[in-house]
Structure formats: C-alpha cells, structure tokens
Design a protein around this motif. Sequence first.
Motif, PDB file in Angstrom:
ATOM      1  N   VAL A   1     -11.897  -3.401   2.935  1.00  0.00           N
ATOM      2  CA  VAL A   1     -11.722  -4.365   3.933  1.00  0.00           C
ATOM      3  C   VAL A   1     -13.095  -5.094   4.575  1.00  0.00           C
ATOM      4  O   VAL A   1     -12.831  -6.369   4.844  1.00  0.00           O
ATOM      5  CB  VAL A   1     -11.213  -3.605   5.251  1.00  0.00           C
TER       6      VAL A   1
ATOM      7  N   ARG B   1      -5.734  -2.516   8.235  1.00  0.00           N
ATOM      8  CA  ARG B   1      -7.211  -3.366   8.332  1.00  0.00           C
ATOM      9  C   ARG B   1      -6.906  -4.509   7.402  1.00  0.00           C
ATOM     10  O   ARG B   1      -7.627  -5.499   7.916  1.00  0.00           O
ATOM     11  CB  ARG B   1      -8.218  -2.451   8.012  1.00  0.00           C
ATOM     12  N   LEU B   2      -6.374  -4.561   6.387  1.00  0.00           N
ATOM     13  CA  LEU B   2      -5.964  -5.621   5.623  1.00  0.00           C
ATOM     14  C   LEU B   2      -5.224  -6.791   6.540  1.00  0.00           C
ATOM     15  O   LEU B   2      -5.873  -7.876   6.279  1.00  0.00           O
ATOM     16  CB  LEU B   2      -5.376  -5.541   4.433  1.00  0.00           C
TER      17      LEU B   2
ATOM     18  N   LEU C   1      -5.521   1.139   5.093  1.00  0.00           N
ATOM     19  CA  LEU C   1      -5.857  -0.067   4.284  1.00  0.00           C
ATOM     20  C   LEU C   1      -4.957  -1.087   4.923  1.00  0.00           C
ATOM     21  O   LEU C   1      -5.227  -2.228   4.925  1.00  0.00           O
ATOM     22  CB  LEU C   1      -5.764   0.347   2.726  1.00  0.00           C
TER      23      LEU C   1
ATOM     24  N   SER D   1     -11.211   2.395   1.546  1.00  0.00           N
ATOM     25  CA  SER D   1     -10.291   1.439   2.124  1.00  0.00           C
ATOM     26  C   SER D   1     -11.174   0.517   3.074  1.00  0.00           C
ATOM     27  O   SER D   1     -11.297  -0.637   2.965  1.00  0.00           O
ATOM     28  CB  SER D   1      -9.198   1.924   2.987  1.00  0.00           C
ATOM     29  N   ASP D   2     -12.105   1.225   3.890  1.00  0.00           N
ATOM     30  CA  ASP D   2     -12.940   0.598   4.713  1.00  0.00           C
ATOM     31  C   ASP D   2     -14.184  -0.274   3.906  1.00  0.00           C
ATOM     32  O   ASP D   2     -14.490  -1.435   4.499  1.00  0.00           O
ATOM     33  CB  ASP D   2     -13.809   1.575   5.623  1.00  0.00           C
TER      34      ASP D   2
ATOM     35  N   CYS E   1       0.822  -1.244  -0.107  1.00  0.00           N
ATOM     36  CA  CYS E   1       0.062   0.032   0.078  1.00  0.00           C
ATOM     37  C   CYS E   1       0.891   1.295   0.225  1.00  0.00           C
ATOM     38  O   CYS E   1       1.706   1.409   0.952  1.00  0.00           O
ATOM     39  CB  CYS E   1      -0.811   0.085   1.309  1.00  0.00           C
TER      40      CYS E   1
END
Length: 295
Positions: free
Chosen positions: A268, A168-169, A165, A264-265, A152
């Motif tokens: 995820v 959370r990934l 991102l 991004s959320d 990222c």
Amino acid sequence: MEPFVTSDTDNPALSGLRARIARTWNDLSKSERAVCRVLSSTSAEHILYASAAELGTQSGTSNASVVRTLQKLGYSGLSHLKQEVAAPFSSSVSPEVRLKTRIEHIGQDLARIQQETWDEAASLIELARTSNDDDAYSAAITLLMRAESIYCYGLGASGIAAENLALRLRRTGLTTRRLSTDGFRLADEVMNLGAKDILVIFAPGRVTRDIDVLLDHAQLMGAGVILVTDELHDRLSSRVDTILTAPHTPTGLTSESLSAILISDVLVQGISAVAPDAALRSSQLLNDVRARLGY
C-alpha cells in the motif's frame, strides 16, 4: 506428544540441520562448534521455543554467536531454522496439542510470555523483511496499479490480511474487493473476474479446494495472480505471476497473519509513493464522506 516432535530422525529439519553441521564442521570456530553441539542434541520442540539468548547460554557462548553460527550453516537466522522445524509440527499435530505444548513450555510467567511473544514477532518481521527484495515488491505493485479490479482472498486467519489489504487499497483509490465467502457462494464473488483484474491470494501453507479453483479460474479468465505464502512457492510458482513470502508463526505465540499484514502495508505504501496524487484525492474524498456522516 507426537513422536516426530522430539525424535532425532522423524523431523526432516533436524536431519537437514545435522547434515549442514557435518558439511561445515571443519570451517567452524570453537564457539560455533559449541553452538552446533547444542543444536544437534536439541529436540525440535525445544528449538521451536528457544531464543538465541537461551541457546547461547546453553552453549556457553552468546546470542550473537548463535546467529552467526546459523548463518554460517546457511540459515538467515534462528527464525529461519524454526520455520523449517515447525513445518511437520504445524501440519501434522492438532491445534489442541500445539496449544498444550505451548502452554506447558511457557508456563504462567507473564514476563516470559511477554518476552517470548515480542522475540518471535521481531524474528518473524526480520525474516519477512529479508525474504522479499525490491524486485518482488515492484512486480506486485505494478500488477496492482495496472488492474481494473483487485480481488483479495484469504481463508481463516489469512482473511485478516486479505481484509487489511482490500481496505487500504481502496483508500489509495484502487477498485478492490475482499472475497469474504468460501465454497458455493465464492462462485458468485469471482464470476466477474476478468483479464484485466488481479487476484491476491493469502495462503500460508495449504492449497484448499477453493484456492485450487480460484487459481484455475484466474488462468481461464486471463487474470493475474499475486500469491502471499510461507510454504507454497515451489508448488504454486507456475500458476501465479509473482510471490511474496510471509513467514508463518512456528509456535502460535504471535498472530498467524502478522507478517502478511505487514507485507500488505508495504504494498500500500509503495502504491501511494508511485501514485501520490491519486492517493491524496482518495484520502480527501474519504475524509469528506466521513465528515458528512458526522465523523
């Protein structure tokens, strides 16, 4: 103030707005024409900071009439028009001048500051929501799920979205790293990028030398690329696998990375929905490690 900010001719978005009005004029209602008269005589600077309610009051109509008129002109809403108006302003005017303009416009009224900030955030979120369909998200999620490793990258304020991102990934169980450097050291971070990996680049409106090299390197290695951007669709579409649109703040009232973080959320949550067992195992492992650390 820079001349193109308020000029009737130097901001291409204003010329485009007036051309749309001329083409659509015969099909407009009385209230829609009233809105168009205000829009066509308003400076780019005023459009950037005006709310639909303010434009409705100025035209003797309503905020609903303003939104309806803009949609009839081919815009998704006021935020869409602001994005087009802001493009030359954001790229050609220094941050100091933009900050001064913003302060002069809003003043010291805390209630107004709060209202305009929330209004812009809501408009950006709605524009981001309507700019990306299920197919775009599905394509990005598929690429991420199949990757051996995910890299990222985001420069400056976009780095916040890239960090969000990546973090959370990892929590969903995907092997992810945040590219946290630029220039000379960036080579160390991407030297192991491979054909089964995915590079996610957050780049609102500029193609820096680092981004250009990253795209070339990904192509050379056979890695996939997901681009999250506001303005670079046409310029970079041939060099990436899929694109998600993250509208950039037209005024600076809200965070530059607001819509990119929300995108991004969505990614995820989509991955967690597709592979819930893996996400659950990862969450349990994370909480176990935290517990052993005393948290």
